[in-house]
Design an enzyme around this catalytic site. Structure first.
Site, PDB file in Angstrom:
ATOM      1  N   LYS A 113       0.816  -1.235   0.000  1.00 28.97           N
ATOM      2  CA  LYS A 113       0.000   0.000   0.000  1.00 28.97           C
ATOM      3  C   LYS A 113       0.848   1.284   0.000  1.00 28.97           C
ATOM      4  CE  LYS A 113      -3.879  -2.326   2.043  1.00 28.97           C
ATOM      5  NZ  LYS A 113      -4.608  -2.610   3.239  1.00 28.97           N
ATOM      6  N   THR A 151       4.055   5.071  -3.848  1.00 26.53           N
ATOM      7  CA  THR A 151       4.864   6.212  -4.304  1.00 26.53           C
ATOM      8  C   THR A 151       6.349   5.903  -4.095  1.00 26.53           C
ATOM      9  OG1 THR A 151       4.529   7.210  -2.163  1.00 26.53           O
ATOM     10  CG2 THR A 151       3.106   7.979  -3.926  1.00 26.53           C
ATOM     11  N   SER A 191      11.692   9.753 -22.068  1.00 25.52           N
ATOM     12  CA  SER A 191      11.446  11.140 -22.496  1.00 25.52           C
ATOM     13  C   SER A 191      11.690  12.091 -21.345  1.00 25.52           C
ATOM     14  CB  SER A 191       9.992  11.302 -22.961  1.00 25.52           C
ATOM     15  OG  SER A 191       9.700  10.382 -23.969  1.00 25.52           O
ATOM     16  N   TRP A 234      14.403  10.236 -32.166  1.00 21.47           N
ATOM     17  CA  TRP A 234      13.040  10.092 -31.663  1.00 21.47           C
ATOM     18  C   TRP A 234      12.492  11.467 -31.313  1.00 21.47           C
ATOM     19  CZ3 TRP A 234       9.304   6.859 -32.094  1.00 21.47           C
ATOM     20  CH2 TRP A 234       8.229   6.863 -31.207  1.00 21.47           C
ATOM     21  N   SER A 236      15.475   4.307 -21.404  1.00 21.35           N
ATOM     22  CA  SER A 236      14.021   4.098 -21.368  1.00 21.35           C
ATOM     23  C   SER A 236      13.704   2.654 -21.012  1.00 21.35           C
ATOM     24  CB  SER A 236      13.437   4.416 -22.748  1.00 21.35           C
ATOM     25  OG  SER A 236      12.151   3.845 -22.882  1.00 21.35           O
ATOM     26  N   HIS A 283      11.746  -2.174 -24.992  1.00 19.36           N
ATOM     27  CA  HIS A 283      13.192  -1.919 -24.928  1.00 19.36           C
ATOM     28  C   HIS A 283      13.935  -3.052 -24.199  1.00 19.36           C
ATOM     29  CE1 HIS A 283      12.879   2.627 -25.977  1.00 19.36           C
ATOM     30  NE2 HIS A 283      12.049   1.894 -26.670  1.00 19.36           N
ATOM     31  N   HIS A 323       9.189  18.718  -8.357  1.00 22.38           N
ATOM     32  CA  HIS A 323       8.640  20.031  -7.978  1.00 22.38           C
ATOM     33  C   HIS A 323       9.671  21.126  -7.665  1.00 22.38           C
ATOM     34  CE1 HIS A 323       4.815  17.829  -7.271  1.00 22.38           C
ATOM     35  NE2 HIS A 323       5.587  16.933  -6.689  1.00 22.38           N
ATOM     36  N   ARG A 334      13.527  17.781  -1.034  1.00 24.46           N
ATOM     37  CA  ARG A 334      13.224  16.551  -0.292  1.00 24.46           C
ATOM     38  C   ARG A 334      14.013  15.376  -0.867  1.00 24.46           C
ATOM     39  NH1 ARG A 334       7.230  14.307   1.100  1.00 24.46           N
ATOM     40  NH2 ARG A 334       7.170  13.737  -1.086  1.00 24.46           N
TER      41      ARG A 334
HETATM   42  C1  LIG Z   1      15.869   7.119 -28.972  1.00 26.05           C
HETATM   43  C2  LIG Z   1      14.702   7.272 -28.029  1.00 26.05           C
HETATM   44  N1  LIG Z   1      14.714   8.280 -27.148  1.00 26.05           N
HETATM   45  C3  LIG Z   1      13.724   8.463 -26.276  1.00 26.05           C
HETATM   46  C4  LIG Z   1      12.644   7.612 -26.235  1.00 26.05           C
HETATM   47  C5  LIG Z   1      11.547   7.872 -25.261  1.00 26.05           C
HETATM   48  O1  LIG Z   1      11.446   6.873 -24.290  1.00 26.05           O
HETATM   49  P1  LIG Z   1      10.069   6.669 -23.523  1.00 26.05           P
HETATM   50  O2  LIG Z   1       9.158   5.942 -24.450  1.00 26.05           O
HETATM   51  O3  LIG Z   1      10.441   5.837 -22.327  1.00 26.05           O
HETATM   52  O4  LIG Z   1       9.564   7.989 -23.143  1.00 26.05           O
HETATM   53  C6  LIG Z   1      12.558   6.566 -27.149  1.00 26.05           C
HETATM   54  C7  LIG Z   1      11.391   5.691 -27.140  1.00 26.05           C
HETATM   55  O5  LIG Z   1      11.193   4.763 -27.816  1.00 26.05           O
HETATM   56  C8  LIG Z   1      13.622   6.377 -28.065  1.00 26.05           C
HETATM   57  O6  LIG Z   1      13.593   5.390 -28.975  1.00 26.05           O
END
Ligand SMILES: Cc1ncc(COP(=O)(O)O)c(C=O)c1O
Length: 409
Positions: free
Chosen positions: A46, A49, A77, A109, A204, A209, A236, A240
């Site tokens: 439970k 986080t 990302s 990407w 990622s 992956h 934020h 912390r």
């Molecule tokens: C080269 C590359 N960078 C960044 C990402 C982003 O990763 P995520 O999907 O975990 O946000 C990807 C996702 O496939 C990627 O291929």
């Protein structure tokens, strides 16, 4: 899993396969029952986080990669976002300034690119080396000017460019290196893992992956100051977790909320322990697929394969295939045909990213520059998955039959 649940599970699986007619997926079975159990244990506690499992995962991850610090986030990302926003942060030494240029391969990407723009920096696209699918060193050197303050490398599908060249370029020019290693966890160039060469490296754990936590990612760095910046930005702008006194609501920076859940950390950590096993299985499957194709009686050099660059111990999850030039015209029809037969394919990353509408929307290629190699990869390339289970003979036969079924004229 009890018998009743297993039956429901199998039924769902069969229905999925029948409805989509998938025989060879891009990425099946990436989560195993032992991973799911680790996630369930967190749910049952439970406390879902961020907590101690995330910390343990971060510690083990940094040890493995060979970077001093690792910080888990909710996606690759987000790791890229942190890298770029840390690079412009007022607390950062030699921070990048509004309008500074950042070189990035055109074969990238979406979220390798957009954090650069979101941080007020200027992306400058660089063409690709077709032998590695990675940034072309030749074009990179041409694009470097006094305005170039950073390079966003994207290590494509477990492969990389010549990292020695990159090192010498950034050293002599005082350029910040950021490595998007989101597709390359476990790849090692000359005994150093990709992601550990730059000021920041991102990873990622998306489901297809090298390892997965469903959604998730990691960012690594070597300086305590940089770590403190990304740590506060992740949550934020708060201190912390950085200071002993966690009771105060001290906001020391600007910030986002990019924290992972403890569930994702538990799943990701469990997968991470199996990374080297996964790497071996995939490497073996890759060899089996290539051998099957090139030794087939129907092999007429339909494809060019992309080998790991010299000095790289690669970690794969997909097999990029570049169609021989004479088949380019039939590529769309051919892919539609094999997809219908149940062979899933996808573009190499997303092809020549400069072609995307979003790039036009932001007018990022106002000089209308052409990226011939990257375009060539888009025109000829696609990739298939490399699975986590030893590939069966029937799967190999299926791949041989379908991948080589190209019209000769
Ligand atoms: C080269 C590359 N960078 C960044 C990402 C982003 O990763 P995520 O999907 O975990 O946000 C990807 C996702 O496939 C990627 O291929």
């Amino acid at each position: 899993m009890n018998l009743k649940n297993r039956k429901i599970f199998n039924k769902l699986l069969i229905e999925k396969k029948i409805s989509k007619k998938i025989v060879y997926d891009l990425s099946p079975n990436s989560l195993f029952n032992d991973d799911i159990i680790e996630g369930i244990k967190v749910l049952l506690s439970k406390r879902i986080t961020i907590g101690n499992i995330t910390k343990k995962f971060e510690k083990e991850f940094s040890k493995y990669i060979g970077s001093k610090y690792a910080l888990m986030v909710n996606s690759g990302s987000s790791a890229n976002l942190l890298a770029l926003f840390a690079s412009i942060n007022p607390l950062k030494k030699n921070k990048l300034k509004f309008g500074d240029e950042v070189l990035i391969p055109a074969l990238c990407w979406s979220t390798s690119l957009w954090p650069i723009v979101q941080a007020g920096l200027k992306p400058v696209f660089v063409d690709t080396d077709p032998k590695t699918l990675n940034i072309s060193i030749e074009d990179l050197k041409k694009k470097i000017t006094k305005k170039t303050k950073a390079i966003m490398l994207v290590h494509v599908l477990g492969n990389c460019t010549n990292m020695d060249h990159i090192k010498s370029i950034i050293k002599s020019k005082n350029i910040t290196l950021i490595e998007d290693a989101c597709e390359s966890l476990g790849s090692k160039y000359k005994n150093k893992y990709l992601g550990s060469y730059g000021t920041f490296g991102s990873f990622s754990f998306y489901y297809s992956h090298q390892i997965t936590s469903g959604e998730g990612g990691m960012i690594v760095c070597n300086s305590r100051k940089d770590y403190e910046i990304i740590h506060s930005l992740r949550s934020h702008g708060w201190d912390r977790g950085l200071k002993n006194n966690n009771k105060n609501f001290n906001f020391i920076n600007s910030g986002f909320n990019l924290r992972p859940t403890e569930i994702a950390a538990a799943i990701g950590y469990n997968q991470f322990k199996k990374l080297n096993t996964f790497k071996k299985i995939r490497s073996n499957n890759r060899k089996l697929i290539i051998n099957k194709l090139v030794n087939s009686k129907n092999w007429t050099n339909q494809y060019q394969f992309v080998d790991a660059i010299k000095h790289l111990d690669p970690s794969w999850f997909g097999l990029p295939l570049l169609l021989n030039k004479k088949y380019i015209k039939q590529k769309a029809r051919f892919l539609a045909k094999i997809n219908k037969k149940g062979l899933e394919t996808r573009p190499i990353i997303s092809g020549n990213f400069v072609n995307q509408k979003s790039v036009k929307l932001y007018n990022l290629n106002h000089k209308k520059e052409k990226f011939y190699n990257t375009q060539n990869i888009e025109d000829r390339g696609f990739f298939i998955g490399i699975h986590l289970k030893k590939i069966s003979n029937s799967e190999l036969n299926f791949l041989e039959k379908n991948l080589l079924d190209l019209d000769e004229n």
